[in-house]
Design an enzyme around this catalytic site. Sequence first.
Site, short mmCIF file in Angstrom:
data_model
loop_
_atom_site.label_atom_id
_atom_site.label_comp_id
_atom_site.label_asym_id
_atom_site.label_seq_id
_atom_site.Cartn_x
_atom_site.Cartn_y
_atom_site.Cartn_z
N LYS A 54 0.81 -1.68 0.26
CA LYS A 54 -0.14 -0.34 0.22
C LYS A 54 1.11 1.15 -0.28
O LYS A 54 0.99 2.28 -1.03
CB LYS A 54 -0.72 0.13 1.45
CG LYS A 54 -2.02 -1.25 1.20
CD LYS A 54 -2.66 -1.04 2.44
CE LYS A 54 -3.79 -2.48 2.81
NZ LYS A 54 -3.75 -2.77 4.59
N GLN A 98 -3.79 -1.60 10.66
CA GLN A 98 -3.75 -2.68 9.61
C GLN A 98 -4.24 -3.81 10.64
O GLN A 98 -3.46 -4.21 11.96
CB GLN A 98 -1.94 -2.84 9.22
CG GLN A 98 -2.30 -4.55 8.60
CD GLN A 98 -3.26 -4.30 7.39
OE1 GLN A 98 -3.27 -3.04 6.69
NE2 GLN A 98 -3.43 -5.35 6.47
N ASP A 121 -10.73 3.16 5.55
CA ASP A 121 -11.23 1.52 5.71
C ASP A 121 -12.72 1.29 5.89
O ASP A 121 -12.56 0.15 5.09
CB ASP A 121 -10.68 1.13 7.64
CG ASP A 121 -8.96 -0.10 6.91
OD1 ASP A 121 -9.51 -0.10 5.50
OD2 ASP A 121 -7.76 -0.42 7.29
#
Length: 297
Positions: A54, A98, A121
């Site tokens: 990413k 994450q 997200d």
Amino acid sequence: MEKVNLIDGRAIAEEIHTETKKRVAAVLSRGIQPGLAFVRVGEDPASRVYVGMKEKKCAELGIRSETFVRPETTTQVELLQLITQLNADPNYHGILVQAPLPPHIDETIVFAMVSPAKDVDGFHPINVGKLMLGDETGFRPCTPAGVHELLIRSGVETNGAQVVVLGRGNIVGKPMTAILCQKSKTANATVTLCHSRTKDIAEHCRRADIIIAAMGVARFVTADMVKEGATVIDVGVNRIDDSSVPKGYRLVGDVDFENVQPKAGLITPNPGGVGPMTIAMLMQNTVRAAEAVTTPQ
Ligand code: GUN
């Protein structure tokens, strides 16, 4: 002749990156660089790889990024403090924590601490609620949003379609269901969400025009479960032992690709299907978050 029925996730993701790059340039021309902060706790090898990929894409698109790595022993309070600091930092328009987090940290509490305006997200309860309501001002979780985009850009008809989603996780299965049941030209599907307690999953699958497999069981979807001509989307990433390769394992999806492909109308390869789309949607969400603070409304 080999059947050409693959959905090329890499190519579709590239199309989206080209669009995102233009939007990044427009934000830059107003004197602001879109920024994305990654938070990683511990050294989970898969998380390191994902965050690394990413970050690389951010650099390619002109998005500023930084990864805040904290040790496995970090407390929940310390993590919440870091998020509070990032919420207030104008350099970052998006924040991605994450998952998975270590077991002593409550993911739900952590995700709820991220400012909804920076929640690229789509895991904050406000964004989850907006998704349920069909309020498009929220951020959608990247993987199900990526699957939706794959279906749209591959010309798969969802209106009136029978969709089976396999897996009820918060990251893919549940939001995928919410996306496809909306009253909208690009949704309007009849969605069945199957999970570990569903009776006769195979029977549900055989009725489906579209199967989206996201339950994390290697090669679960076999050819006998798929209707001739159905669209099959494989979200799974599973490790299976393989002594013939140096690493001792390899990655396979939730679909028995070799046997399902000849029967499917369209199917995602894995890798090269859903994975690149998750990153494409993350980048798109990030530039949107930056646009929201730089464009006069
Ligand atoms: N772990 C697995 N998928 C995801 C994702 O989409 N976002 C985050 N933050 N963590 C994940």
